[in-house]
Design a protein around this motif. Structure first.
Motif, PDB file in Angstrom:
ATOM      1  N   LEU A  53       0.832  -1.206   0.000  1.00  0.00           N
ATOM      2  CA  LEU A  53       0.000   0.000   0.000  1.00  0.00           C
ATOM      3  C   LEU A  53       0.862   1.250   0.000  1.00  0.00           C
ATOM      4  O   LEU A  53       0.607   2.218  -0.755  1.00  0.00           O
ATOM      5  CB  LEU A  53      -0.913  -0.027   1.237  1.00  0.00           C
ATOM      6  CG  LEU A  53      -1.785   1.223   1.462  1.00  0.00           C
ATOM      7  CD1 LEU A  53      -2.770   1.407   0.295  1.00  0.00           C
ATOM      8  CD2 LEU A  53      -2.557   1.099   2.777  1.00  0.00           C
ATOM      9  N   GLN A  57       0.592   3.867  -3.165  1.00  0.00           N
ATOM     10  CA  GLN A  57      -0.300   4.983  -2.875  1.00  0.00           C
ATOM     11  C   GLN A  57       0.163   6.313  -3.487  1.00  0.00           C
ATOM     12  O   GLN A  57      -0.670   7.089  -3.979  1.00  0.00           O
ATOM     13  CB  GLN A  57      -0.449   5.112  -1.356  1.00  0.00           C
ATOM     14  CG  GLN A  57      -1.661   5.928  -0.921  1.00  0.00           C
ATOM     15  CD  GLN A  57      -1.375   7.453  -0.953  1.00  0.00           C
ATOM     16  OE1 GLN A  57      -0.217   7.868  -0.792  1.00  0.00           O
ATOM     17  NE2 GLN A  57      -2.432   8.237  -1.179  1.00  0.00           N
ATOM     18  N   MET A  62      -4.166   1.630  -5.676  1.00  0.00           N
ATOM     19  CA  MET A  62      -4.398   0.800  -4.482  1.00  0.00           C
ATOM     20  C   MET A  62      -4.108  -0.653  -4.852  1.00  0.00           C
ATOM     21  O   MET A  62      -4.508  -1.117  -5.915  1.00  0.00           O
ATOM     22  CB  MET A  62      -5.843   0.926  -3.995  1.00  0.00           C
ATOM     23  CG  MET A  62      -6.232   2.337  -3.547  1.00  0.00           C
ATOM     24  SD  MET A  62      -5.395   2.823  -2.028  1.00  0.00           S
ATOM     25  CE  MET A  62      -6.299   1.851  -0.847  1.00  0.00           C
ATOM     26  N   ILE A  73      -6.479   5.156   4.677  1.00  0.00           N
ATOM     27  CA  ILE A  73      -5.399   6.143   4.748  1.00  0.00           C
ATOM     28  C   ILE A  73      -5.927   7.400   5.417  1.00  0.00           C
ATOM     29  O   ILE A  73      -7.013   7.900   5.069  1.00  0.00           O
ATOM     30  CB  ILE A  73      -4.856   6.483   3.343  1.00  0.00           C
ATOM     31  CG1 ILE A  73      -4.425   5.208   2.608  1.00  0.00           C
ATOM     32  CG2 ILE A  73      -3.704   7.479   3.419  1.00  0.00           C
ATOM     33  CD1 ILE A  73      -4.031   5.443   1.170  1.00  0.00           C
ATOM     34  N   TYR A 110      -1.232   4.797   7.629  1.00  0.00           N
ATOM     35  CA  TYR A 110      -1.829   3.757   6.810  1.00  0.00           C
ATOM     36  C   TYR A 110      -2.375   2.656   7.747  1.00  0.00           C
ATOM     37  O   TYR A 110      -1.772   2.354   8.785  1.00  0.00           O
ATOM     38  CB  TYR A 110      -0.808   3.150   5.862  1.00  0.00           C
ATOM     39  CG  TYR A 110      -0.220   4.146   4.891  1.00  0.00           C
ATOM     40  CD1 TYR A 110      -0.776   4.308   3.635  1.00  0.00           C
ATOM     41  CD2 TYR A 110       0.904   4.916   5.239  1.00  0.00           C
ATOM     42  CE1 TYR A 110      -0.232   5.221   2.728  1.00  0.00           C
ATOM     43  CE2 TYR A 110       1.449   5.831   4.361  1.00  0.00           C
ATOM     44  CZ  TYR A 110       0.873   5.975   3.106  1.00  0.00           C
ATOM     45  OH  TYR A 110       1.404   6.886   2.224  1.00  0.00           O
TER      46      TYR A 110
END
Length: 416
Positions: A53, A57, A62, A73, A110
C-alpha cells in the motif's frame, strides 16, 4: 483411616492419569501452536499488504486486496483506530472482530484491516476438536485401564481363589509362569505344602496319642469305679476314690474329644442331640467342686434345645466352662441359661484379670492371680478349638456386678 485403593483400581487410575498428562500436554501445545501460528501468519500478511500500500499509494493506485482486507489512509481510518499507536492490534470494530496493522510513513498513516471472524470460528473448531480428543483420550484410557487391570489381576485373583479353597500345592495356577505371578504361585505352593504336612503330622500325632491313652484311661476309670463301690463304708477313702474316678472320666472324655478333633470337620457326623441332657450331666459331674461352698448352681431354661453336634464335643465345651465357673466361685451362684441358639454360663466368682482377657483363648494363657485348682481340664484354648471345629462361637463377657460370663452361640435346629 482412609481405605486404600485396590490393585485393579490403582492400575486403572494410573492409565487415566497418564492420559490426562499426555493428552493435556498435547492439547496445550496444540493450542499455543495455533495461537502463535495465527499471530505470525496474520502479522506477516498484513505487513506485506502495508508495504504494498505504501509503495503504490503515491501514484494514486491501491493494491489488490482479498475480500476480507480493507485499506485505509489518514481520514478514512475510523477514529477508534486512529488513536491506537502504530503496530499490530486485535480490536472490535463495530460488531466485527478485526486485526489491524497501523503504520506511519511520512506525514500519512496507513491502516490495513482484516476481519478475523472466520479465523475465530476456525480457532473455535480447533479448540473444540482438542477438547473432544481430550475427552476421548480419557475414555479410551479408562477402558484400556479396566481391560488391562482385569488381565493383570486375573492370575492373582485365580491364585487367591485357589488358596482360599485350600487347593493342593500342585493345583495352584500359574506355577509354570516365569513372571512375578509364577514366583508368587510357587512360593504359595511351597508354603501350602509345608502347612499341609504340618497339619497332617499334628493330626496323626493327636490321633495316635489319644488312641494309645484310651485303653489305660478306661482301665483306670473301671478300677476307680470298683474302688468307689468297695469303699462305700469308708467316707475318708471314698472321697479320694471319687476324685480319682472323676479325673479319670474327665481325661477319658478329653481323649475322645481329641480323637474327634484329629479328624477334619467335614468327615464328622453330627447327630441331633438334646443339649439340656448334656448340661444336666455336666452339672452333676461338677457338684463335688461346690461341696462345702455357699454356691448355688441354678438352671434357667423353658424348652428343650436341640443341636447337631457330637455329644463328646458338646460335653467338652460345656463341662470345661462349668468346671471353671465352679472352681473359681467361692460364694454366690453359677447360672446356666439355655435358649434357642444360645447358652450362657455366668458366675459370681473372682473374674478374669483385664490383662489376660484379650488372650484368654490362647494356649498357655491364664490369670496369674487366679487360684490354683485341681483336675486336668482341657483349657479355654481347647474350648475355642472345639467351637471353631463344630461351627459354634464363644465369647467372654464381664457382668457389671462382677464375675464371669461365657456366651456360646450355635445354629438353631428347626423341627421339620
Amino acid at each position: 483411616m482412609k481405605p486404600r485403593l485396590s490393585l485393579k483400581q490403582s492400575i486403572s487410575l494410573t492409565y487415566i492419569l497418564l492420559a490426562v498428562i499426555v493428552a493435556g500436554a498435547f492439547s496445550l501445545v496444540s493450542y499455543i501452536s495455533v495461537e502463535v501460528i495465527e499471530e505470525q501468519v496474520i502479522d506477516a500478511r498484513l505487513s506485506k499488504m502495508a508495504d504494498r500500500l505504501i509503495e503504490l499509494q503515491p501514484g494514486g493506485r491501491m493494491p489488490d486486496a482479498p475480500p476480507d482486507i480493507r485499506f485505509m489512509i489518514d481520514d478514512r481510518i475510523p477514529a477508534e483506530l486512529r488513536q491506537l499507536p502504530a503496530g499490530s492490534h486485535e480490536v472490535g470494530l463495530g460488531n466485527r472482530h478485526v486485526h489491524v496493522l497501523l503504520r506511519d510513513h511520512g506525514s500519512s498513516r496507513y491502516a490495513v484491516v482484516q476481519e478475523v471472524d472466520e479465523l475465530e470460528h476456525t480457532e473455535l473448531v480447533i479448540l473444540l476438536s482438542l477438547a473432544i480428543g481430550f475427552a476421548v483420550s480419557l475414555l479410551l484410557a479408562a477402558v484400556l485401564g479396566v481391560v488391562c487391570a482385569k488381565r493383570i489381576i486375573a492370575p492373582v485373583a485365580a491364585l487367591a481363589e485357589a488358596v482360599g479353597r485350600n487347593a493342593g500345592p500342585t493345583e495352584l495356577p500359574s506355577l509354570s509362569a516365569q513372571d512375578e505371578i509364577g514366583i508368587l504361585a510357587r512360593a504359595f505352593a511351597k508354603r501350602t505344602d509345608e502347612l499341609q504336612q504340618f497339619l497332617q503330622r499334628e493330626r496323626l500325632f493327636t490321633g495316635d496319642v489319644s488312641h494309645e491313652l484310651r485303653t489305660p484311661l478306661t482301665i483306670m476309670l473301671g478300677a476307680a469305679e470298683v474302688l468307689t463301690a468297695q469303699l462305700a463304708d469308708r467316707p475318708a477313702q471314698l472321697a479320694t476314690a471319687e476324685r480319682i474316678r472323676r479325673v479319670a472320666a474327665e481325661a477319658a472324655q478329653g481323649v475322645s474329644a481329641l480323637l474327634l478333633l484329629a479328624r477334619v470337620p467335614e468327615s464328622l457326623d453330627a447327630p441331633r442331640i438334646v443339649l439340656n441332657s448334656i448340661i444336666k450331666s455336666e452339672i452333676e459331674r461338677c457338684r463335688p467342686l461346690l461341696h462345702g461352698k455357699p454356691v448355688e448352681c441354678r438352671l434357667d431354661w423353658s424348652e428343650e434345645v436341640s443341636v447337631h453336634v457330637r455329644p463328646e464335643l458338646a460335653g467338652i465345651v460345656i463341662g470345661n466352662l462349668l468346671r471353671n465357673a465352679c472352681r473359681h466361685t467361692e460364694q454366690g451362684q453359677v447360672l446356666v441359661q439355655l435358649a434357642a441358639g444360645r447358652l450362657v454360663i455366668e458366675d459370681t466368682g473372682s473374674g478374669i484379670p483385664q490383662k489376660v482377657r484379650e488372650r484368654l483363648f490362647e494356649r498357655f494363657v491364664h490369670g496369674d492371680d487366679l487360684p490354683a485348682h485341681e483336675g486336668t481340664g482341657l483349657g479355654l484354648s481347647i474350648v475355642k478349638r472345639v467351637v471353631d471345629h463344630v461351627g459354634w462361637d464363644v465369647r467372654l463377657e464381664i457382668p457389671q456386678a462382677g464375675g464371669t460370663r461365657f456366651v456360646l452361640t450355635f445354629p438353631i435346629v428347626r423341627d421339620s
